[in-house]
Write an enzyme that holds these catalytic residues in place. Structure first.
Site, PDB file in Angstrom:
ATOM      1  N   ASP A  20       0.832  -1.209   0.000  1.00  0.00           N
ATOM      2  CA  ASP A  20       0.000   0.000   0.000  1.00  0.00           C
ATOM      3  C   ASP A  20       0.866   1.258   0.000  1.00  0.00           C
ATOM      4  O   ASP A  20       1.999   1.239   0.503  1.00  0.00           O
ATOM      5  CB  ASP A  20      -0.897  -0.040   1.254  1.00  0.00           C
ATOM      6  CG  ASP A  20      -2.028   0.968   1.171  1.00  0.00           C
ATOM      7  OD1 ASP A  20      -2.274   1.517   0.078  1.00  0.00           O
ATOM      8  OD2 ASP A  20      -2.666   1.207   2.210  1.00  0.00           O
ATOM      9  N   ASN A  22       1.265   3.439  -2.881  1.00  0.00           N
ATOM     10  CA  ASN A  22       1.818   3.880  -4.167  1.00  0.00           C
ATOM     11  C   ASN A  22       1.358   5.296  -4.507  1.00  0.00           C
ATOM     12  O   ASN A  22       2.147   6.134  -4.943  1.00  0.00           O
ATOM     13  CB  ASN A  22       1.352   2.952  -5.299  1.00  0.00           C
ATOM     14  CG  ASN A  22       1.921   1.556  -5.178  1.00  0.00           C
ATOM     15  OD1 ASN A  22       2.755   1.292  -4.338  1.00  0.00           O
ATOM     16  ND2 ASN A  22       1.456   0.654  -6.035  1.00  0.00           N
ATOM     17  N   GLY A  23       0.059   5.535  -4.303  1.00  0.00           N
ATOM     18  CA  GLY A  23      -0.508   6.839  -4.655  1.00  0.00           C
ATOM     19  C   GLY A  23       0.087   7.956  -3.808  1.00  0.00           C
ATOM     20  O   GLY A  23       0.486   9.003  -4.322  1.00  0.00           O
ATOM     21  N   ARG A  24       0.197   7.709  -2.506  1.00  0.00           N
ATOM     22  CA  ARG A  24       0.735   8.752  -1.615  1.00  0.00           C
ATOM     23  C   ARG A  24       2.219   8.984  -1.867  1.00  0.00           C
ATOM     24  O   ARG A  24       2.714  10.103  -1.766  1.00  0.00           O
ATOM     25  CB  ARG A  24       0.481   8.376  -0.147  1.00  0.00           C
ATOM     26  CG  ARG A  24      -0.936   8.723   0.307  1.00  0.00           C
ATOM     27  CD  ARG A  24      -1.307   8.023   1.576  1.00  0.00           C
ATOM     28  NE  ARG A  24      -1.555   6.615   1.329  1.00  0.00           N
ATOM     29  CZ  ARG A  24      -1.543   5.677   2.255  1.00  0.00           C
ATOM     30  NH1 ARG A  24      -1.282   6.018   3.504  1.00  0.00           N
ATOM     31  NH2 ARG A  24      -1.796   4.425   1.952  1.00  0.00           N
ATOM     32  N   TRP A  25       2.917   7.925  -2.226  1.00  0.00           N
ATOM     33  CA  TRP A  25       4.350   8.069  -2.565  1.00  0.00           C
ATOM     34  C   TRP A  25       4.483   9.043  -3.737  1.00  0.00           C
ATOM     35  O   TRP A  25       5.336   9.929  -3.719  1.00  0.00           O
ATOM     36  CB  TRP A  25       4.922   6.702  -2.942  1.00  0.00           C
ATOM     37  CG  TRP A  25       6.360   6.702  -3.344  1.00  0.00           C
ATOM     38  CD1 TRP A  25       7.433   6.531  -2.519  1.00  0.00           C
ATOM     39  CD2 TRP A  25       6.897   6.887  -4.671  1.00  0.00           C
ATOM     40  NE1 TRP A  25       8.604   6.588  -3.254  1.00  0.00           N
ATOM     41  CE2 TRP A  25       8.301   6.804  -4.571  1.00  0.00           C
ATOM     42  CE3 TRP A  25       6.321   7.107  -5.928  1.00  0.00           C
ATOM     43  CZ2 TRP A  25       9.148   6.939  -5.665  1.00  0.00           C
ATOM     44  CZ3 TRP A  25       7.159   7.237  -7.028  1.00  0.00           C
ATOM     45  CH2 TRP A  25       8.553   7.157  -6.892  1.00  0.00           C
ATOM     46  N   ARG A  33      -0.409   9.600  -9.701  1.00  0.00           N
ATOM     47  CA  ARG A  33      -0.518   8.376  -8.895  1.00  0.00           C
ATOM     48  C   ARG A  33       0.108   7.171  -9.586  1.00  0.00           C
ATOM     49  O   ARG A  33       0.741   6.328  -8.957  1.00  0.00           O
ATOM     50  CB  ARG A  33      -2.007   8.055  -8.635  1.00  0.00           C
ATOM     51  CG  ARG A  33      -2.684   8.971  -7.659  1.00  0.00           C
ATOM     52  CD  ARG A  33      -4.151   8.554  -7.495  1.00  0.00           C
ATOM     53  NE  ARG A  33      -4.278   7.167  -7.079  1.00  0.00           N
ATOM     54  CZ  ARG A  33      -4.143   6.738  -5.824  1.00  0.00           C
ATOM     55  NH1 ARG A  33      -3.904   7.599  -4.866  1.00  0.00           N
ATOM     56  NH2 ARG A  33      -4.269   5.470  -5.543  1.00  0.00           N
ATOM     57  N   HIS A  37       2.622   3.399  -8.957  1.00  0.00           N
ATOM     58  CA  HIS A  37       2.408   1.994  -9.327  1.00  0.00           C
ATOM     59  C   HIS A  37       3.607   1.459 -10.118  1.00  0.00           C
ATOM     60  O   HIS A  37       4.009   0.313  -9.945  1.00  0.00           O
ATOM     61  CB  HIS A  37       1.124   1.835 -10.135  1.00  0.00           C
ATOM     62  CG  HIS A  37      -0.122   2.210  -9.375  1.00  0.00           C
ATOM     63  ND1 HIS A  37      -0.326   1.813  -8.073  1.00  0.00           N
ATOM     64  CD2 HIS A  37      -1.208   2.959  -9.719  1.00  0.00           C
ATOM     65  CE1 HIS A  37      -1.501   2.286  -7.655  1.00  0.00           C
ATOM     66  NE2 HIS A  37      -2.042   2.989  -8.635  1.00  0.00           N
ATOM     67  N   GLU A  67     -12.315  -4.509  -4.363  1.00  0.00           N
ATOM     68  CA  GLU A  67     -12.823  -3.148  -4.179  1.00  0.00           C
ATOM     69  C   GLU A  67     -12.062  -2.122  -5.029  1.00  0.00           C
ATOM     70  O   GLU A  67     -12.516  -1.000  -5.227  1.00  0.00           O
ATOM     71  CB  GLU A  67     -12.770  -2.751  -2.698  1.00  0.00           C
ATOM     72  CG  GLU A  67     -13.848  -3.421  -1.837  1.00  0.00           C
ATOM     73  CD  GLU A  67     -13.540  -4.871  -1.451  1.00  0.00           C
ATOM     74  OE1 GLU A  67     -12.386  -5.310  -1.633  1.00  0.00           O
ATOM     75  OE2 GLU A  67     -14.457  -5.580  -0.979  1.00  0.00           O
ATOM     76  N   LEU A 131      10.096 -20.962  -5.014  1.00  0.00           N
ATOM     77  CA  LEU A 131       9.222 -20.023  -4.297  1.00  0.00           C
ATOM     78  C   LEU A 131       7.820 -20.153  -4.870  1.00  0.00           C
ATOM     79  O   LEU A 131       7.627 -20.105  -6.081  1.00  0.00           O
ATOM     80  CB  LEU A 131       9.718 -18.580  -4.491  1.00  0.00           C
ATOM     81  CG  LEU A 131       8.796 -17.481  -3.939  1.00  0.00           C
ATOM     82  CD1 LEU A 131       8.763 -17.502  -2.412  1.00  0.00           C
ATOM     83  CD2 LEU A 131       9.233 -16.102  -4.408  1.00  0.00           C
ATOM     84  N   ARG A 188      -5.117  -1.919   8.702  1.00  0.00           N
ATOM     85  CA  ARG A 188      -6.347  -2.710   8.516  1.00  0.00           C
ATOM     86  C   ARG A 188      -6.063  -3.822   7.511  1.00  0.00           C
ATOM     87  O   ARG A 188      -5.047  -3.796   6.823  1.00  0.00           O
ATOM     88  CB  ARG A 188      -7.509  -1.822   8.045  1.00  0.00           C
ATOM     89  CG  ARG A 188      -7.186  -1.024   6.816  1.00  0.00           C
ATOM     90  CD  ARG A 188      -8.376  -0.201   6.304  1.00  0.00           C
ATOM     91  NE  ARG A 188      -7.910   0.692   5.255  1.00  0.00           N
ATOM     92  CZ  ARG A 188      -7.626   1.979   5.428  1.00  0.00           C
ATOM     93  NH1 ARG A 188      -7.787   2.559   6.590  1.00  0.00           N
ATOM     94  NH2 ARG A 188      -7.182   2.711   4.423  1.00  0.00           N
ATOM     95  N   SER A 190      -8.243  -4.789   5.003  1.00  0.00           N
ATOM     96  CA  SER A 190      -8.803  -4.505   3.675  1.00  0.00           C
ATOM     97  C   SER A 190      -9.254  -5.760   2.919  1.00  0.00           C
ATOM     98  O   SER A 190      -8.966  -5.917   1.731  1.00  0.00           O
ATOM     99  CB  SER A 190      -7.804  -3.714   2.830  1.00  0.00           C
ATOM    100  OG  SER A 190      -7.531  -2.488   3.435  1.00  0.00           O
TER     101      SER A 190
HETATM  102  C1  FPP Z   1      -1.778   0.400  -3.210  1.00  0.00           C
HETATM  103  O1  FPP Z   1      -1.389   1.723  -3.347  1.00  0.00           O
HETATM  104  C2  FPP Z   1      -1.467  -0.343  -4.350  1.00  0.00           C
HETATM  105  C3  FPP Z   1      -2.334  -0.943  -5.223  1.00  0.00           C
HETATM  106  C4  FPP Z   1      -3.794  -0.849  -5.180  1.00  0.00           C
HETATM  107  C5  FPP Z   1      -1.835  -1.722  -6.286  1.00  0.00           C
HETATM  108  C6  FPP Z   1      -0.561  -2.419  -5.960  1.00  0.00           C
HETATM  109  C7  FPP Z   1       0.054  -2.667  -7.227  1.00  0.00           C
HETATM  110  C8  FPP Z   1       1.352  -2.777  -7.473  1.00  0.00           C
HETATM  111  C9  FPP Z   1       2.417  -2.757  -6.469  1.00  0.00           C
HETATM  112  C10 FPP Z   1       1.754  -2.941  -8.855  1.00  0.00           C
HETATM  113  C11 FPP Z   1       1.632  -4.332  -9.341  1.00  0.00           C
HETATM  114  C12 FPP Z   1       0.253  -4.713  -9.594  1.00  0.00           C
HETATM  115  C13 FPP Z   1      -0.440  -4.530 -10.715  1.00  0.00           C
HETATM  116  C14 FPP Z   1      -1.899  -4.821 -10.717  1.00  0.00           C
HETATM  117  C15 FPP Z   1       0.190  -4.028 -11.959  1.00  0.00           C
HETATM  118  P1  FPP Z   1      -2.529   2.802  -3.405  1.00  0.00           P
HETATM  119  O2  FPP Z   1      -2.748   3.143  -4.844  1.00  0.00           O
HETATM  120  O3  FPP Z   1      -3.715   2.312  -2.675  1.00  0.00           O
HETATM  121  O4  FPP Z   1      -1.822   3.957  -2.647  1.00  0.00           O
HETATM  122  P2  FPP Z   1      -2.534   5.048  -1.709  1.00  0.00           P
HETATM  123  O5  FPP Z   1      -3.169   4.291  -0.581  1.00  0.00           O
HETATM  124  O6  FPP Z   1      -1.381   5.893  -1.267  1.00  0.00           O
HETATM  125  O7  FPP Z   1      -3.510   5.779  -2.561  1.00  0.00           O
END
Ligand code: FPP
Length: 238
Positions: A20, A22-25, A33, A37, A67, A131, A188, A190
């Site tokens: 979790d 990726n978006g905030r990073w 966003r 990813h 979700e 693995l 959590r 999720s």
């Molecule tokens: C959570 O960050 C991340 C995801 C919902 C996707 C995780 C996906 C990858 C690591 C890439 C590999 C997977 C695919 C399907 C190509 P978020 O977007 O919820 O971040 P945030 O909570 O900061 O908004």
């Protein structure tokens, strides 16, 4: 992990990760966003390789939750495109690394192009054992449990034990995760592996997934080694 650490530390047999943040990073860096990813994918590859190297037997990654279909359409289609590209690109590499890959989830909403790539990859790596990698895609823990119940109903079963029931879960026959990791500061589940995490040690870190380098996994494993797994007993009984 340093060589002398490796000999003293017990490596969890099964690690599950909610990747979790990726978006905030990306937001923190004023990037779109999706840039998070892309960087997240880089970490996935490193962590898979690292787990294979240090002797983790099972790794389950939450890549796309049921979700998550509710996200903006552009983000969902970007993630699907990224997924397909990675499936193509990493196809032979995963096999060469001795990874047995399995995709767990509903999958009926995934495109036929993705579903056939997934199937091909599962078939190609079927006999690998270095693995066991589960990629949770269109996954939900509640779905996992209800699809198991539905299979039992079809078989007209009237009574099940816990161990009978487990055989119908998407993760069967893998052992339950010993260590569950969630990045990004959220604490959590999720809707992830609700049955299977009954006795997992849960490690929450504020590090965003795109910053979760192999060293961070080593830190989590060291933390895991400080835990006393009592399974309902008291220390003196262990
Ligand atoms: C959570 O960050 C991340 C995801 C919902 C996707 C995780 C996906 C990858 C690591 C890439 C590999 C997977 C695919 C399907 C190509 P978020 O977007 O919820 O971040 P945030 O909570 O900061 O908004």
């Amino acid at each position: 992990m340093a060589k002398d650490d490796e000999s003293r530390i017990s490596i969890p047999k099964h690690i599950a990760i909610i990747m979790d943040g990726n978006g905030r990073w990306a937001k923190k860096r004023m990037l779109p966003r999706v840039a998070g990813h892309v960087r997240g994918v880089k970490r996935v590859k490193e962590i898979v390789e690292h787990c294979a190297n240090i002797g983790v037997d099972y790794l389950t990654l939450f890549a796309f939750g049921r979700e998550n279909w509710q996200r903006p359409e552009e983000e969902v289609s970007f993630l699907m495109k990224l997924l397909y590209e990675q499936l193509e690109k990493e196809f032979t590499k995963l096999h060469e690394q001795g990874v047995k890959i399995r995709f767990i989830g509903d999958k009926t909403r995934l495109s036929s192009k993705i579903n056939s790539k997934i199937f091909e990859l599962e078939q190609l790596t079927l006999n690998n054992s270095r693995l066991h990698l589960n990629v949770a895609l269109d996954y939900s823990g509640m779905y996992d449990i209800t699809q198991a119940i539905n299979k039992l109903l079809v078989e007209k079963v009237t009574h099940v034990t816990e161990s009978d029931f487990e055989k119908y879960l998407l993760t069967y026959p893998d052992p339950h995760p010993d260590l569950l990791i969630r990045t990004s500061g959220e604490a959590r589940m999720s809707n992830f592996m609700l049955w299977q995490i009954a006795y997992s040690e849960c490690y929450f870190t504020s590090v965003f997934w795109p910053d979760f380098k192999t060293h961070e996994l080593d830190v989590a494993i060291k933390w895991f080694n400080t835990r006393e797994r009592r399974y309902g007993k008291i220390s003196e009984q262990l």
